[in-house]
Design a protein around this motif. Structure first.
Motif, mmCIF file in Angstrom:
data_model
loop_
_atom_site.group_PDB
_atom_site.id
_atom_site.type_symbol
_atom_site.label_atom_id
_atom_site.label_comp_id
_atom_site.label_asym_id
_atom_site.label_seq_id
_atom_site.Cartn_x
_atom_site.Cartn_y
_atom_site.Cartn_z
ATOM 1 N N MET A 1 0.117 5.822 7.117
ATOM 2 C CA MET A 1 -0.623 4.679 6.620
ATOM 3 C C MET A 1 -0.559 3.568 7.652
ATOM 4 O O MET A 1 0.479 3.330 8.247
ATOM 5 C CB MET A 1 -0.033 4.245 5.283
ATOM 6 N N ASP A 2 -1.649 2.886 7.842
ATOM 7 C CA ASP A 2 -1.762 1.818 8.823
ATOM 8 C C ASP A 2 -0.835 0.651 8.464
ATOM 9 O O ASP A 2 -0.885 0.134 7.339
ATOM 10 C CB ASP A 2 -3.220 1.355 8.879
ATOM 11 N N LYS A 3 0.001 0.233 9.407
ATOM 12 C CA LYS A 3 0.975 -0.832 9.153
ATOM 13 C C LYS A 3 0.300 -2.168 8.853
ATOM 14 O O LYS A 3 0.792 -2.943 8.044
ATOM 15 C CB LYS A 3 1.928 -0.975 10.336
ATOM 16 N N GLU A 4 -0.823 -2.439 9.506
ATOM 17 C CA GLU A 4 -1.532 -3.695 9.253
ATOM 18 C C GLU A 4 -2.084 -3.729 7.826
ATOM 19 O O GLU A 4 -2.008 -4.753 7.154
ATOM 20 C CB GLU A 4 -2.659 -3.889 10.263
ATOM 21 N N LEU A 5 -2.638 -2.609 7.381
ATOM 22 C CA LEU A 5 -3.145 -2.530 6.017
ATOM 23 C C LEU A 5 -2.004 -2.686 5.025
ATOM 24 O O LEU A 5 -2.116 -3.439 4.045
ATOM 25 C CB LEU A 5 -3.866 -1.202 5.780
ATOM 26 N N LEU A 6 -0.898 -2.020 5.270
ATOM 27 C CA LEU A 6 0.257 -2.094 4.391
ATOM 28 C C LEU A 6 0.769 -3.528 4.264
ATOM 29 O O LEU A 6 1.141 -3.968 3.178
ATOM 30 C CB LEU A 6 1.369 -1.173 4.901
ATOM 31 N N ALA A 7 0.752 -4.279 5.357
ATOM 32 C CA ALA A 7 1.227 -5.665 5.344
ATOM 33 C C ALA A 7 0.332 -6.554 4.488
ATOM 34 O O ALA A 7 0.797 -7.560 3.937
ATOM 35 C CB ALA A 7 1.301 -6.201 6.766
ATOM 36 N N MET A 8 -0.936 -6.202 4.330
ATOM 37 C CA MET A 8 -1.875 -7.011 3.541
ATOM 38 C C MET A 8 -1.886 -6.653 2.064
ATOM 39 O O MET A 8 -2.264 -7.476 1.233
ATOM 40 C CB MET A 8 -3.295 -6.839 4.086
ATOM 41 N N LEU A 9 -1.477 -5.447 1.720
ATOM 42 C CA LEU A 9 -1.559 -5.001 0.332
ATOM 43 C C LEU A 9 -0.457 -5.610 -0.521
ATOM 44 O O LEU A 9 0.686 -5.735 -0.087
ATOM 45 C CB LEU A 9 -1.454 -3.479 0.257
ATOM 46 N N VAL A 10 -0.820 -5.986 -1.740
ATOM 47 C CA VAL A 10 0.137 -6.485 -2.723
ATOM 48 C C VAL A 10 -0.160 -5.798 -4.048
ATOM 49 O O VAL A 10 -1.239 -5.235 -4.247
ATOM 50 C CB VAL A 10 0.050 -8.023 -2.901
ATOM 51 N N ARG B 1 -3.967 8.535 -1.579
ATOM 52 C CA ARG B 1 -4.671 9.812 -1.502
ATOM 53 C C ARG B 1 -5.527 9.856 -0.243
ATOM 54 O O ARG B 1 -6.374 8.986 -0.046
ATOM 55 C CB ARG B 1 -5.547 10.007 -2.740
ATOM 56 N N ASP B 2 -5.289 10.854 0.579
ATOM 57 C CA ASP B 2 -6.013 11.014 1.845
ATOM 58 C C ASP B 2 -5.956 9.735 2.684
ATOM 59 O O ASP B 2 -6.934 9.335 3.297
ATOM 60 C CB ASP B 2 -7.472 11.409 1.590
ATOM 61 N N GLY B 3 -4.787 9.072 2.651
ATOM 62 C CA GLY B 3 -4.583 7.868 3.442
ATOM 63 C C GLY B 3 -5.175 6.608 2.831
ATOM 64 O O GLY B 3 -5.109 5.540 3.427
ATOM 65 N N ILE B 4 -5.719 6.705 1.618
ATOM 66 C CA ILE B 4 -6.345 5.550 0.963
ATOM 67 C C ILE B 4 -5.517 5.165 -0.259
ATOM 68 O O ILE B 4 -5.342 5.964 -1.178
ATOM 69 C CB ILE B 4 -7.792 5.875 0.539
ATOM 70 N N PRO B 5 -5.002 3.924 -0.285
ATOM 71 C CA PRO B 5 -4.229 3.481 -1.441
ATOM 72 C C PRO B 5 -5.131 3.306 -2.662
ATOM 73 O O PRO B 5 -6.192 2.705 -2.580
ATOM 74 C CB PRO B 5 -3.646 2.134 -1.017
ATOM 75 N N VAL B 6 -4.686 3.836 -3.788
ATOM 76 C CA VAL B 6 -5.420 3.694 -5.046
ATOM 77 C C VAL B 6 -4.694 2.598 -5.832
ATOM 78 O O VAL B 6 -3.683 2.849 -6.474
ATOM 79 C CB VAL B 6 -5.455 5.020 -5.832
ATOM 80 N N MET B 7 -5.232 1.393 -5.774
ATOM 81 C CA MET B 7 -4.558 0.216 -6.321
ATOM 82 C C MET B 7 -5.031 -0.118 -7.734
ATOM 83 O O MET B 7 -5.239 -1.268 -8.079
ATOM 84 C CB MET B 7 -4.785 -0.983 -5.385
#
Length: 69
Positions: A1-10, A39-45
Motif C-alpha cells: 500500500m502506498d505510504k502517502e495514501l496511508l498517511a492521508m487516510l483516517v 482489496r487489490d490494493g484499494i482500501p474499502v473505507m
C-alpha cells in the motif's frame, strides 16, 4: 500500500489514525474496533464492510510481551 495514501487516510467514523496490517490486508482503527479491508490494493473505507475487531486486537501490543503469564 502506498505510504502517502496511508498517511492521508483516517477512520471515516472517528477521523482517527489507522494502522496498516499488511499480513491481513486491513486498516485498523483501534478506537472504534474496526478493521477496514484492503482489496487489490484499494482500501474499502465503508463501515458496513469493516470487520469488528476482537478485544485482544484493539489493545496495542506491549513491548516484550510474549503472551505468557
Amino acid at each position: 500500500m502506498d505510504k502517502e495514501l496511508l498517511a492521508m487516510l483516517v477512520c471515516p467514523l472517528c477521523k482517527g489514525k489507522l494502522k496498516y496490517d499488511r499480513e491481513a490486508a486491513e486498516l485498523l482503527c483501534r478506537y472504534d474496533g474496526l478493521a477496514y479491508p484492503v482489496r487489490d490494493g484499494i482500501p474499502v473505507m465503508l463501515p458496513d464492510e469493516a470487520r469488528q475487531m476482537d478485544v485482544d486486537e484493539k489493545l496495542p501490543a506491549s513491548p516484550g510481551h510474549d503472551g505468557e503469564i
